[in-house]
Design a protein around this motif. Structure first.
Motif, PDB file in Angstrom:
ATOM      1  N   UNK A   9       0.811  -1.232   0.000  1.00  0.00           N
ATOM      2  CA  UNK A   9       0.000   0.000   0.000  1.00  0.00           C
ATOM      3  C   UNK A   9       0.840   1.276   0.000  1.00  0.00           C
ATOM      4  N   UNK A  10       2.027   1.239   0.613  1.00  0.00           N
ATOM      5  CA  UNK A  10       2.857   2.440   0.655  1.00  0.00           C
ATOM      6  C   UNK A  10       3.403   2.760  -0.732  1.00  0.00           C
ATOM      7  N   UNK A  11       3.950   1.746  -1.400  1.00  0.00           N
ATOM      8  CA  UNK A  11       4.469   1.955  -2.749  1.00  0.00           C
ATOM      9  C   UNK A  11       3.348   2.388  -3.686  1.00  0.00           C
ATOM     10  N   UNK A  12       2.210   1.719  -3.583  1.00  0.00           N
ATOM     11  CA  UNK A  12       1.093   2.002  -4.479  1.00  0.00           C
ATOM     12  C   UNK A  12       0.541   3.407  -4.281  1.00  0.00           C
ATOM     13  N   UNK A  13       0.424   3.842  -3.025  1.00  0.00           N
ATOM     14  CA  UNK A  13      -0.111   5.183  -2.763  1.00  0.00           C
ATOM     15  C   UNK A  13       0.830   6.264  -3.287  1.00  0.00           C
ATOM     16  N   UNK A  14       2.146   6.090  -3.074  1.00  0.00           N
ATOM     17  CA  UNK A  14       3.101   7.064  -3.593  1.00  0.00           C
ATOM     18  C   UNK A  14       3.108   7.109  -5.104  1.00  0.00           C
ATOM     19  N   UNK A  15       3.064   5.926  -5.733  1.00  0.00           N
ATOM     20  CA  UNK A  15       3.067   5.864  -7.194  1.00  0.00           C
ATOM     21  C   UNK A  15       1.803   6.500  -7.774  1.00  0.00           C
ATOM     22  N   UNK A  16       0.646   6.164  -7.199  1.00  0.00           N
ATOM     23  CA  UNK A  16      -0.612   6.706  -7.720  1.00  0.00           C
ATOM     24  C   UNK A  16      -0.669   8.216  -7.587  1.00  0.00           C
ATOM     25  N   UNK A  17      -0.147   8.755  -6.490  1.00  0.00           N
ATOM     26  CA  UNK A  17      -0.168  10.209  -6.306  1.00  0.00           C
ATOM     27  C   UNK A  17       0.627  10.897  -7.419  1.00  0.00           C
ATOM     28  N   UNK A  18       1.839  10.425  -7.669  1.00  0.00           N
ATOM     29  CA  UNK A  18       2.672  11.048  -8.695  1.00  0.00           C
ATOM     30  C   UNK A  18       2.093  10.823 -10.088  1.00  0.00           C
ATOM     31  N   UNK A  19       1.586   9.621 -10.334  1.00  0.00           N
ATOM     32  CA  UNK A  19       1.009   9.316 -11.648  1.00  0.00           C
ATOM     33  C   UNK A  19      -0.208  10.195 -11.931  1.00  0.00           C
ATOM     34  N   UNK A  20      -1.097  10.318 -10.941  1.00  0.00           N
ATOM     35  CA  UNK A  20      -2.301  11.122 -11.138  1.00  0.00           C
ATOM     36  C   UNK A  20      -1.965  12.604 -11.283  1.00  0.00           C
ATOM     37  N   UNK A  21      -0.929  13.052 -10.588  1.00  0.00           N
ATOM     38  CA  UNK A  21      -0.519  14.452 -10.692  1.00  0.00           C
ATOM     39  C   UNK A  21       0.004  14.752 -12.096  1.00  0.00           C
ATOM     40  N   UNK A 278       2.308  27.213  -1.588  1.00  0.00           N
ATOM     41  CA  UNK A 278       1.629  26.217  -2.428  1.00  0.00           C
ATOM     42  C   UNK A 278       2.631  25.358  -3.204  1.00  0.00           C
ATOM     43  N   UNK A 279       3.571  25.944  -3.967  1.00  0.00           N
ATOM     44  CA  UNK A 279       4.561  25.076  -4.633  1.00  0.00           C
ATOM     45  C   UNK A 279       5.459  24.344  -3.645  1.00  0.00           C
ATOM     46  N   UNK A 280       5.766  24.970  -2.501  1.00  0.00           N
ATOM     47  CA  UNK A 280       6.574  24.274  -1.494  1.00  0.00           C
ATOM     48  C   UNK A 280       5.832  23.041  -0.990  1.00  0.00           C
ATOM     49  N   UNK A 281       4.513  23.190  -0.773  1.00  0.00           N
ATOM     50  CA  UNK A 281       3.702  22.062  -0.325  1.00  0.00           C
ATOM     51  C   UNK A 281       3.722  20.926  -1.344  1.00  0.00           C
ATOM     52  N   UNK A 282       3.624  21.257  -2.629  1.00  0.00           N
ATOM     53  CA  UNK A 282       3.618  20.206  -3.645  1.00  0.00           C
ATOM     54  C   UNK A 282       5.007  19.585  -3.817  1.00  0.00           C
ATOM     55  N   UNK A 283       6.060  20.368  -3.660  1.00  0.00           N
ATOM     56  CA  UNK A 283       7.407  19.788  -3.641  1.00  0.00           C
ATOM     57  C   UNK A 283       7.521  18.775  -2.502  1.00  0.00           C
ATOM     58  N   UNK A 284       7.076  19.188  -1.303  1.00  0.00           N
ATOM     59  CA  UNK A 284       7.164  18.305  -0.138  1.00  0.00           C
ATOM     60  C   UNK A 284       6.321  17.048  -0.338  1.00  0.00           C
ATOM     61  N   UNK A 285       5.118  17.199  -0.892  1.00  0.00           N
ATOM     62  CA  UNK A 285       4.252  16.031  -1.091  1.00  0.00           C
ATOM     63  C   UNK A 285       4.840  15.082  -2.131  1.00  0.00           C
ATOM     64  N   UNK A 286       5.475  15.625  -3.182  1.00  0.00           N
ATOM     65  CA  UNK A 286       6.102  14.765  -4.193  1.00  0.00           C
ATOM     66  C   UNK A 286       7.270  13.987  -3.595  1.00  0.00           C
ATOM     67  N   UNK A 287       8.086  14.655  -2.782  1.00  0.00           N
ATOM     68  CA  UNK A 287       9.209  13.959  -2.146  1.00  0.00           C
ATOM     69  C   UNK A 287       8.708  12.928  -1.140  1.00  0.00           C
ATOM     70  N   UNK A 288       7.615  13.243  -0.451  1.00  0.00           N
ATOM     71  CA  UNK A 288       7.030  12.276   0.472  1.00  0.00           C
ATOM     72  C   UNK A 288       6.498  11.062  -0.288  1.00  0.00           C
TER      73      UNK A 288
END
Length: 343
Positions: A9-21, A278-288
Motif C-alpha cells: 500500500x505504501x508503494x502504491x499510494x506514492x506511485x498513484x499520487x505522482x502518476x495522477x498528478x 503552495x509550490x513548497x507544499x507540492x514539492x514536499x508532497x512529491x518527495x514524500x
C-alpha cells in the motif's frame, strides 16, 4: 520472502499520487491549453472586499497570485515539467554512473583508494552553486532574448545536472560493487572459471538491483531539492523570463514549473504566504510520495523498513560513538588520578 511491490500500500499510494498528478497536468494542457483562470477581486454588495492576491477560497483552494492567476492551475501546468525532468535526471545519473562503478569495482580495485580520495573532494563542493554558474548562461534570458529553444535548454539542464553528480555516484556504487565482488559466491564463480564480464552480468548486477532502485528514488528527491535551490536563485527549469523594460517585472518562469513558482513569489511569504507555500507544499508532497515508494519497495522485497533501519543505524552508531567517548574520558580521568597519587 519477496512480495509484489504493486501489492504494497505504501508503494502504491506514492506511485498513484505522482502518476495522477502528472496525468492531471497533461489533461489540463489538453483541455485548457495552459490557460490559467483569473480572479482580480471579490466584491460583496457591489463593493470590493478583497483584491489579488486572493486568499484560499472554496473555488480557489490554493488562492491566487498577485496577478489574480489561480495557483492550483499553475501547479498543474508545471507538474509535468518538474516531475518528469526529475525522473529523467535521476535515471540518467544512475544509468551513467553504473557502468563506471562496475569498472571501478572490478577492474580498477587496486586504484580504489586513490580514486575515492580524489572524488571525496566533490562532497565538500556545493553542487547547487556549481549548477547555478553553469546554467546561468543557458537559463537566464539575455537582453535580446533566448538564442536557444526551450527543448535545447531542457537538454542542457538535464546533462549538467546529471554529470555533476556522476563522480560521487560512481565512487559510491564502485564501493558497493567492490564489496559484492569479494563475496564468497563470487569467489566460487571465479574458481569455476567465470570471466569478470560474466560475473558482472550474472552475479553483481542482480545483487545490486534493489540498491539501484532505492538510489533512483533518492536521486529524484535530490534533484527536486536542487530545483528548489536554483528557483530561489531565480534560475527556473526551462528558462527564466527577464523583463528589461524601464520598470521591469520580476523574473518569471517560462513553464510554471514549481521551482519557478517559489522563486517568483518568495517575497510574498509575509503578506500572502499561500503564494510561495503552495509550490513548497507540492514539492514536499512529491518527495514524500517518492519516500513512500522507496519504503514500500524495500518492505516488499526485503521485509524490513528502510527508513527505520537507517534511523536505527544512525542512532546505534551515535550511541556507540558516545560510549567510546565516555570510556576514553573515564580512562583519562583514572590515569590522571593515578599520576596524581603516584606523585
Amino acid at each position: 520472502m519477496k512480495r509484489s511491490v504493486w501489492k504494497n500500500p505504501m508503494f502504491l499510494s506514492g506511485f498513484l499520487y505522482l502518476f495522477l498528478l502528472i496525468l492531471a497536468s497533461f489533461l489540463y494542457t489538453i483541455l485548457w491549453d495552459d490557460e490559467v483562470r483569473r480572479l482580480y477581486f471579490i466584491s460583496e454588495n457591489g463593493f470590493p472586499v478583497e483584491s489579488a492576491p486572493i486568499s484560499p477560497k472554496w473555488n480557489y483552494p490554493f488562492g491566487t497570485d498577485p496577478l489574480g492567476l489561480d495557483m492550483l492551475g499553475k501547479i498543474l501546468i508545471g507538474a509535468k515539467y518538474t516531475l518528469i525532468l526529475s525522473f529523467i535526471i535521476a535515471f540518467l545519473r544512475v544509468a551513467v554512473s553504473l557502468p563506471i562503478a562496475l569498472v571501478l569495482g572490478t577492474y580498477l580495485q587496486r586504484f580504489k583508494k586513490s580514486i575515492n580520495g580524489t572524488i571525496d573532494s566533490f562532497h565538500y563542493i556545493p553542487l547547487s552553486i556549481i549548477a547555478y554558474f553553469l546554467l546561468h548562461p543557458v537559463l537566464w534570458e539575455p537582453f535580446n532574448g533566448f538564442t536557444t529553444t526551450m527543448t535545447e535548454r531542457f537538454i542542457i539542464e538535464i546533462l549538467i545536472l546529471t554529470l555533476l553528480i556522476v563522480p560521487i555516484l560512481s565512487s559510491m556504487l564502485g564501493n558497493e560493487v567492490s564489496m559484492v565482488y569479494k563475496e564468497e559466491f563470487i569467489l566460487s564463480a571465479k574458481v569455476l572459471g567465470a570471466s569478470k564480464f560474466r560475473i558482472i552480468f550474472r552475479h553483481i548486477l542482480p545483487s545490486l538491483k534493489d540498491k539501484l532502485v532505492v538510489l533512483f528514488g533518492q536521486q529524484i528527491m535530490q534533484t527536486l531539492v536542487i530545483f528548489i535551490h536554483l528557483g530561489l536563485l531565480k534560475l527556473f527549469v526551462g528558462g527564466t523570463d527577464v523583463d528589461y523594460s524601464f520598470v521591469p517585472d520580476p523574473p518569471q518562469s517560462s513553464t510554471n514549473e514549481w521551482s519557478g513558482l517559489i522563486g517568483d513569489s518568495f517575497r510574498y511569504l509575509q503578506g500572502a504566504p499561500w503564494v510561495p507555500l503552495t509550490p513548497i507544499l507540492f514539492f514536499a508532497s512529491a518527495m514524500f510520495a517518492v519516500a513512500l515508494m522507496i519504503e514500500g519497495y524495500v518492505r516488499a522485497t526485503s521485509g524490513h523498513s528502510y527508513f527505520y533501519k537507517k534511523f536505527r543505524e544512525k542512532y546505534n552508531g551515535e550511541g556507540v560513538e558516545k560510549k567510546n567517548e565516555l570510556k576514553t574520558a573515564d580512562f583519562e580521568r583514572v590515569r590522571s588520578e593515578g599520576e596524581t597519587m603516584g606523585g
